[in-house]
Scaffold this motif. Structure first.
Motif, PDB file in Angstrom:
ATOM      1  N   VAL A 214       0.861  -0.928   0.021  1.00 15.68           N
ATOM      2  CA  VAL A 214      -0.108   0.104   0.085  1.00 15.68           C
ATOM      3  C   VAL A 214       0.922   1.225  -0.147  1.00 15.68           C
ATOM      4  CG1 VAL A 214      -1.887   1.281   1.294  1.00 15.68           C
ATOM      5  CG2 VAL A 214      -1.816  -1.433   1.218  1.00 15.68           C
ATOM      6  N   ARG A 215       0.457   2.165  -0.577  1.00 11.64           N
ATOM      7  CA  ARG A 215       1.139   3.639  -0.919  1.00 11.64           C
ATOM      8  C   ARG A 215       0.257   4.620  -0.624  1.00 11.64           C
ATOM      9  NH1 ARG A 215       0.257   6.053  -5.613  1.00 11.64           N
ATOM     10  NH2 ARG A 215      -0.271   4.451  -7.414  1.00 11.64           N
ATOM     11  N   ASP A 216       0.639   5.938  -0.472  1.00 13.11           N
ATOM     12  CA  ASP A 216      -0.108   7.110  -0.236  1.00 13.11           C
ATOM     13  C   ASP A 216      -0.598   7.435  -1.785  1.00 13.11           C
ATOM     14  OD1 ASP A 216       0.942   7.423   2.366  1.00 13.11           O
ATOM     15  OD2 ASP A 216       2.469   8.410   1.737  1.00 13.11           O
ATOM     16  N   TYR A 217      -1.850   8.084  -1.503  1.00 14.77           N
ATOM     17  CA  TYR A 217      -2.561   8.290  -2.930  1.00 14.77           C
ATOM     18  C   TYR A 217      -1.836   9.368  -3.643  1.00 14.77           C
ATOM     19  CZ  TYR A 217      -6.088  10.311  -5.768  1.00 14.77           C
ATOM     20  OH  TYR A 217      -7.040  10.862  -6.407  1.00 14.77           O
ATOM     21  N   VAL A 218      -1.466   9.165  -4.817  1.00 19.17           N
ATOM     22  CA  VAL A 218      -1.093  10.103  -5.765  1.00 19.17           C
ATOM     23  C   VAL A 218      -2.038  10.890  -6.765  1.00 19.17           C
ATOM     24  CG1 VAL A 218       0.602  10.561  -7.580  1.00 19.17           C
ATOM     25  CG2 VAL A 218       1.320   9.009  -5.501  1.00 19.17           C
ATOM     26  N   TYR A 219      -2.254  11.997  -6.902  1.00 18.67           N
ATOM     27  CA  TYR A 219      -3.344  12.588  -7.746  1.00 18.67           C
ATOM     28  C   TYR A 219      -3.265  11.899  -9.154  1.00 18.67           C
ATOM     29  CZ  TYR A 219      -5.842  16.106 -10.377  1.00 18.67           C
ATOM     30  OH  TYR A 219      -6.839  16.675 -11.082  1.00 18.67           O
ATOM     31  N   GLY A 220      -4.461  11.532  -9.457  1.00 20.74           N
ATOM     32  CA  GLY A 220      -4.479  11.132 -10.809  1.00 20.74           C
ATOM     33  C   GLY A 220      -4.710   9.543 -10.620  1.00 20.74           C
ATOM     34  N   ASP A 221      -4.417   8.818  -9.298  1.00 20.81           N
ATOM     35  CA  ASP A 221      -4.696   7.367  -9.413  1.00 20.81           C
ATOM     36  C   ASP A 221      -6.309   7.182  -9.742  1.00 20.81           C
ATOM     37  OD1 ASP A 221      -2.224   6.892  -8.925  1.00 20.81           O
ATOM     38  OD2 ASP A 221      -2.497   6.455  -6.588  1.00 20.81           O
ATOM     39  N   ARG A 225      -7.988   1.861  -7.988  1.00 20.96           N
ATOM     40  CA  ARG A 225      -6.651   1.598  -7.447  1.00 20.96           C
ATOM     41  C   ARG A 225      -6.742   1.737  -6.075  1.00 20.96           C
ATOM     42  NH1 ARG A 225      -1.658   1.467 -10.389  1.00 20.96           N
ATOM     43  NH2 ARG A 225      -0.643   1.521  -8.393  1.00 20.96           N
ATOM     44  N   ILE A 226      -7.699   2.457  -5.335  1.00 23.10           N
ATOM     45  CA  ILE A 226      -8.084   3.040  -3.896  1.00 23.10           C
ATOM     46  C   ILE A 226      -7.944   1.653  -2.968  1.00 23.10           C
ATOM     47  CG2 ILE A 226      -9.213   4.282  -2.330  1.00 23.10           C
ATOM     48  CD1 ILE A 226      -9.709   6.194  -4.598  1.00 23.10           C
ATOM     49  N   HIS A 227      -7.379   1.686  -1.996  1.00 23.47           N
ATOM     50  CA  HIS A 227      -7.340   0.771  -1.057  1.00 23.47           C
ATOM     51  C   HIS A 227      -8.100   1.218   0.195  1.00 23.47           C
ATOM     52  CE1 HIS A 227      -6.067  -2.463   1.911  1.00 23.47           C
ATOM     53  NE2 HIS A 227      -5.372  -3.130   0.901  1.00 23.47           N
ATOM     54  N   TRP A 228      -9.479   0.715   0.170  1.00 28.41           N
ATOM     55  CA  TRP A 228     -10.473   1.309   0.941  1.00 28.41           C
ATOM     56  C   TRP A 228     -10.341   1.166   2.477  1.00 28.41           C
ATOM     57  CZ3 TRP A 228     -12.985   5.012  -1.153  1.00 28.41           C
ATOM     58  CH2 TRP A 228     -13.233   4.981  -2.457  1.00 28.41           C
ATOM     59  N   ASN A 229      -9.770  -0.215   2.742  1.00 23.41           N
ATOM     60  CA  ASN A 229      -9.652  -0.407   4.098  1.00 23.41           C
ATOM     61  C   ASN A 229      -8.500   0.214   4.710  1.00 23.41           C
ATOM     62  OD1 ASN A 229     -11.459  -2.465   3.985  1.00 23.41           O
ATOM     63  ND2 ASN A 229      -9.989  -4.380   3.425  1.00 23.41           N
ATOM     64  N   ALA A 230      -7.228   0.603   4.060  1.00 21.94           N
ATOM     65  CA  ALA A 230      -6.160   0.895   4.521  1.00 21.94           C
ATOM     66  C   ALA A 230      -6.716   2.469   4.641  1.00 21.94           C
ATOM     67  CB  ALA A 230      -4.968   1.010   3.668  1.00 21.94           C
ATOM     68  N   THR A 231      -7.433   3.042   3.880  1.00 21.66           N
ATOM     69  CA  THR A 231      -7.823   4.128   3.800  1.00 21.66           C
ATOM     70  C   THR A 231      -8.775   4.577   5.092  1.00 21.66           C
ATOM     71  OG1 THR A 231      -7.885   4.854   1.245  1.00 21.66           O
ATOM     72  CG2 THR A 231      -9.282   6.046   2.729  1.00 21.66           C
ATOM     73  N   ALA A 232      -9.647   3.665   5.488  1.00 19.35           N
ATOM     74  CA  ALA A 232     -10.577   3.787   6.410  1.00 19.35           C
ATOM     75  C   ALA A 232      -9.752   3.659   7.789  1.00 19.35           C
ATOM     76  CB  ALA A 232     -11.671   2.651   6.566  1.00 19.35           C
ATOM     77  N   LYS A 233      -8.713   3.017   7.924  1.00 22.84           N
ATOM     78  CA  LYS A 233      -7.893   2.767   9.066  1.00 22.84           C
ATOM     79  C   LYS A 233      -7.071   4.008   9.364  1.00 22.84           C
ATOM     80  CE  LYS A 233      -7.664  -2.335   8.734  1.00 22.84           C
ATOM     81  NZ  LYS A 233      -6.759  -3.573   9.027  1.00 22.84           N
ATOM     82  N   THR A 234      -6.584   4.700   8.277  1.00 25.19           N
ATOM     83  CA  THR A 234      -5.367   5.772   8.671  1.00 25.19           C
ATOM     84  C   THR A 234      -6.158   6.937   8.511  1.00 25.19           C
ATOM     85  OG1 THR A 234      -5.007   5.624   6.219  1.00 25.19           O
ATOM     86  CG2 THR A 234      -3.541   4.284   7.535  1.00 25.19           C
ATOM     87  N   GLY A 235      -7.373   7.044   7.905  1.00 28.80           N
ATOM     88  CA  GLY A 235      -7.849   8.358   7.708  1.00 28.80           C
ATOM     89  C   GLY A 235      -7.466   9.241   6.520  1.00 28.80           C
ATOM     90  N   GLU A 236      -6.234   8.673   5.909  1.00 33.54           N
ATOM     91  CA  GLU A 236      -5.827   9.437   4.705  1.00 33.54           C
ATOM     92  C   GLU A 236      -5.949   8.494   3.400  1.00 33.54           C
ATOM     93  OE1 GLU A 236      -1.672   9.818   5.532  1.00 33.54           O
ATOM     94  OE2 GLU A 236      -2.013  11.459   7.088  1.00 33.54           O
ATOM     95  N   TRP A 237      -5.978   8.839   2.254  1.00 30.94           N
ATOM     96  CA  TRP A 237      -6.009   8.332   1.110  1.00 30.94           C
ATOM     97  C   TRP A 237      -4.955   7.334   0.634  1.00 30.94           C
ATOM     98  CZ3 TRP A 237     -10.450   7.720  -1.263  1.00 30.94           C
ATOM     99  CH2 TRP A 237     -11.555   8.818  -1.069  1.00 30.94           C
ATOM    100  N   LYS A 238      -5.192   6.161   0.500  1.00 28.48           N
ATOM    101  CA  LYS A 238      -4.231   5.143   0.362  1.00 28.48           C
ATOM    102  C   LYS A 238      -4.675   4.405  -0.958  1.00 28.48           C
ATOM    103  CE  LYS A 238      -1.823   5.856   3.867  1.00 28.48           C
ATOM    104  NZ  LYS A 238      -0.447   6.238   4.000  1.00 28.48           N
ATOM    105  N   SER A 239      -3.464   3.946  -1.797  1.00 30.20           N
ATOM    106  CA  SER A 239      -3.779   3.256  -3.172  1.00 30.20           C
ATOM    107  C   SER A 239      -2.875   1.973  -2.998  1.00 30.20           C
ATOM    108  CB  SER A 239      -3.179   3.931  -4.201  1.00 30.20           C
ATOM    109  OG  SER A 239      -3.824   5.274  -4.271  1.00 30.20           O
ATOM    110  N   LYS A 240      -3.272   0.973  -3.804  1.00 31.30           N
ATOM    111  CA  LYS A 240      -2.740  -0.311  -3.833  1.00 31.30           C
ATOM    112  C   LYS A 240      -1.338  -0.002  -4.936  1.00 31.30           C
ATOM    113  CE  LYS A 240      -7.204  -2.684  -4.138  1.00 31.30           C
ATOM    114  NZ  LYS A 240      -8.153  -3.321  -5.008  1.00 31.30           N
ATOM    115  N   GLU A 241      -0.631  -0.879  -4.554  1.00 27.60           N
ATOM    116  CA  GLU A 241       0.712  -0.693  -4.886  1.00 27.60           C
ATOM    117  C   GLU A 241       1.065  -2.287  -5.714  1.00 27.60           C
ATOM    118  OE1 GLU A 241       3.463   0.384  -6.687  1.00 27.60           O
ATOM    119  OE2 GLU A 241       3.265   1.799  -4.884  1.00 27.60           O
ATOM    120  N   PHE A 242       1.135  -2.353  -7.238  1.00 24.86           N
ATOM    121  CA  PHE A 242       1.317  -3.536  -7.661  1.00 24.86           C
ATOM    122  C   PHE A 242       2.835  -3.677  -7.980  1.00 24.86           C
ATOM    123  CE2 PHE A 242      -3.113  -2.026  -8.381  1.00 24.86           C
ATOM    124  CZ  PHE A 242      -3.865  -3.363  -8.161  1.00 24.86           C
ATOM    125  N   GLU A 243       3.157  -5.004  -8.247  1.00 21.38           N
ATOM    126  CA  GLU A 243       4.421  -5.423  -8.683  1.00 21.38           C
ATOM    127  C   GLU A 243       4.569  -4.956 -10.338  1.00 21.38           C
ATOM    128  OE1 GLU A 243       5.510  -9.290  -7.825  1.00 21.38           O
ATOM    129  OE2 GLU A 243       5.549  -9.133  -5.849  1.00 21.38           O
TER     130      GLU A 243
END
Length: 416
Positions: A214-221, A225-243
């Motif tokens: 999981v990484r921080d949300y970058v404008y344009g994602d 791609r948004i990781h909703w569980n991580a976003t809800a836990k941290t209170g900040e927008w998080k995005s999925k990171e793929f290999e």
């Protein structure tokens, strides 16, 4: 123990101090030879004035202390980007109970290349000798900055003499190079229509379906791609990171030759280009290394970690255009540090044989060379002839004269 008279004389101008002593001596003789209440009263007044001047010159601002706090509106006040301001808060404490009408505070800010700025302000200390000074620096360029000794100047309440004190309130910070967001680099696009061996070797930087974290949300994602569980836990927008698929590593080579640049603005542009490309590498998880041909040759191996990128950026903070000698010769001395088969990106304002020798050396060493041709910010010519000469030799060339046009140029929107 130090004589207070000597301490006072050290901070009071000798001429004025001698004049006060002469007046005190005259009043003393007046008492001895004339006598009377008037002479005694006059002698006491001059003696009290002399004692006041000695005490204020021995203690007072000479024993002043200070504490500095800096803020830049970001989480780390010791790191800010070029063009930013720094707010400085200086708390001054002057011991003693003698009243001071005002004091003048003089600050000196020094840059790593020898430049300096002087800030001078006056403040009225409280009855306890405490005061607070707030000021803001001008827009600062890339570099390492340090506050030197702070001078405190004041006059006594009669305005007869000036006293001076000095203390050191430690304060140092770094200003990072300017950088722009690069959304796409044509070097990693297999659909690129560039001439040369890159067209056959460039794989795309495509993502797999394997989640790598999981990484921080970058404008344009994208929304997907948004990781909703991580976003809800941290209170900040998080995005999925793929290999990502494997691609060749990249080495950025920053030309720091002293005679290559037409001014400091052109060299700052080259440093900012390198910093922007390093930022692209960390966002896209691409292994990008850095070679700086300055006064000394420094080589950082390609790495995808943010810690390694920070080391490279920190090195760019202090670098100056002080390099000597041909590029190819200096590169050969560090040839073992360059990975085989990597992309070789020369960031330089040089053209002709010096740059061509460096690019040919990279080609002979099994690397894929290209150049970002750094034009002077005020230049009218676009360097089309040099880029055409590179194209005929199968080498990719970009021409950049301002940092704002870098994303479009390397993205292929305005290739020149």
């Amino acid at each position: 123990m130090k004589n207070p008279w000597t301490g006072a004389a050290a901070v009071i101008q000798p001429g004025k101090f001698a004049g006060i002593l002469v007046i005190w001596g005259i009043t003393l003789l007046y008492v001895l030879f004339q006598g009377g209440k008037t002479s005694i009263m006059l002698f006491i007044m001059v003696s009290v004035l002399l004692i006041y001047l000695v005490v204020s010159g021995t203690f007072g601002v000479r024993k002043a202390k200070g504490m500095r706090q800096m803020s830049s509106g970001i989480d780390k006040p010791d790191l800010l980007h070029a063009g930013g301001h720094l707010a400085v808060n200086l708390k001054v404490t002057i011991p003693g109970l003698l009243p001071l009408p005002y004091v003048v505070v003089r600050e000196v800010l020094k840059r790593h290349n020898g430049e300096s700025w002087v800030f001078e302000e006056s403040l009225v200390p409280s009855f306890k000798g405490q005061g607070e000074l707030n000021f803001q620096t001008p827009p600062l360029e890339r570099g390492r900055y340090t506050f030197s000794d702070t001078d405190i100047l004041c006059e006594d309440i009669f305005g007869l003499v000036e006293h001076k004190g000095t203390f050191l309130a430690e304060g140092q910070f770094r200003v990072l190079p300017r950088a722009v967001l690069i959304p796409r680099w044509q070097l990693y696009d297999r659909r690129s229509r560039l001439a040369g061996p890159q067209a056959a070797l460039m794989p795309s930087r495509r993502e797999t379906t394997q989640i790598n974290g999981v990484r921080d949300y970058v404008y344009g994602d994208r929304l997907s791609r948004i990781h909703w569980n991580a976003t809800a836990k941290t209170g900040e927008w998080k995005s999925k990171e793929f290999e990502h698929e494997s691609i060749p590593k990249t080495m950025l080579v920053l030309d720091g030759s002293a005679n290559a640049y037409g001014g400091s603005a052109q060299f700052e542009l080259a440093v900012s280009i390198a910093a922007s490309l390093l930022g692209y590498g960390i966002r896209e998880r691409i292994g990008i290394g850095l070679c700086c041909l300055g006064k000394n040759t420094a080589v950082f191996q390609p790495a995808e970690s943010e810690a390694e990128r920070k080391r490279m950026i920190q090195y760019l903070v202090d670098i100056n255009a002080e390099g000597r000698g041909p590029l190819a010769t200096r590169l050969e001395q560090s040839s073992r540090m360059f990975p085989k088969g990597c992309y070789f990106v020369l960031i330089s304002p040089q053209s002709g044989q010096p740059a061509l020798d460096a690019l040919r050396w990279a080609e002979r060493s099994g690397m894929t060379p290209s150049q970002i041709y750094v034009r002077h910010p005020g230049a009218v010519l676009r360097g089309g002839e040099w880029l055409e000469a590179l194209k005929q030799r199968g080498i990719t060339g970009y021409s950049v004269h301002s940092l704002q046009e870098l994303p479009a140029v390397v993205g292929g929107e305005s290739l020149r």
